[in-house]
Scaffold this motif. Structure first.
Motif, short mmCIF file in Angstrom:
data_model
loop_
_atom_site.label_atom_id
_atom_site.label_comp_id
_atom_site.label_asym_id
_atom_site.label_seq_id
_atom_site.Cartn_x
_atom_site.Cartn_y
_atom_site.Cartn_z
N SER A 31 3.13 4.51 3.23
CA SER A 31 2.45 3.33 3.60
C SER A 31 1.71 3.27 4.89
O SER A 31 1.97 4.50 5.48
CB SER A 31 3.56 2.33 3.43
OG SER A 31 4.38 2.24 4.85
N GLU A 78 4.31 0.59 0.03
CA GLU A 78 3.94 -0.71 0.02
C GLU A 78 4.07 -1.21 1.36
O GLU A 78 4.14 -0.50 2.70
CB GLU A 78 4.49 -1.43 -1.05
CG GLU A 78 3.78 -0.51 -2.14
CD GLU A 78 3.66 -1.52 -3.64
OE1 GLU A 78 3.56 -2.87 -3.52
OE2 GLU A 78 3.69 -0.84 -4.81
N LYS A 82 -2.03 -4.10 4.34
CA LYS A 82 -2.65 -3.71 3.36
C LYS A 82 -3.87 -3.18 3.58
O LYS A 82 -4.79 -3.96 4.37
CB LYS A 82 -2.80 -5.15 2.30
CG LYS A 82 -1.45 -5.83 2.06
CD LYS A 82 -0.85 -5.18 1.09
CE LYS A 82 0.59 -5.65 0.47
NZ LYS A 82 1.36 -4.76 -0.33
N ASN A 85 -5.40 0.81 -1.18
CA ASN A 85 -4.29 1.24 -1.72
C ASN A 85 -4.21 2.63 -1.91
O ASN A 85 -4.91 3.52 -2.30
CB ASN A 85 -4.15 0.63 -3.35
CG ASN A 85 -3.14 0.63 -3.99
OD1 ASN A 85 -2.19 1.92 -3.95
ND2 ASN A 85 -2.69 0.03 -4.84
#
Length: 117
Positions: A31, A78, A82, A85
């Motif tokens: 992540s 995750e 953000k 991706n």
């Protein structure tokens, strides 16, 4: 105490991960959350603690090789940060994780993967 400076979601995650990785020499996060290593007081199982610069297929293969050597039982994915991706950005790593790991638990916006037997 770090708990004073982070929200309850991070506190929940840290508590769960500390139970899971107790006794492990390293921890792996796939992540964009680099603070997790500090909060867990663990080093990364890969030199790519920051996944942003992995980029190339060659670096993805290095990342995968390091995971094979260090064999983390759990991998964090995750989370609330953000950007692009990582599963789309790093298809070779995604393929490896899909084959070798399964979803263990969701905690808020994070997913914890567990190594398949």
């Amino acid at each position: 105490d770090d708990k004073k400076f982070i929200n309850h979601e991070y506190n929940d995650l840290i508590a769960e991960l500390n139970l899971l990785i107790k006794g492990s020499s390293c921890f792996q996060a796939f992540s964009y959350d680099q603070a997790i290593f500090y909060l867990l007081k663990k080093k990364s199982c890969s030199k790519f603690y920051n996944i942003w610069p992995i980029g190339s297929k060659k670096n993805q293969e290095i990342y995968i090789d390091e995971l094979k050597v260090n064999n983390p039982k759990y991998i964090l994915t995750e989370g609330p940060l953000k950007f692009y991706n990582p599963y789309t950005r790093y298809p070779h790593i995604k393929k490896f994780l899909d084959k070798e790991y399964s979803l263990y638990k969701n905690i808020h916006s994070w997913k914890i993967l567990k190594k398949n037997n």
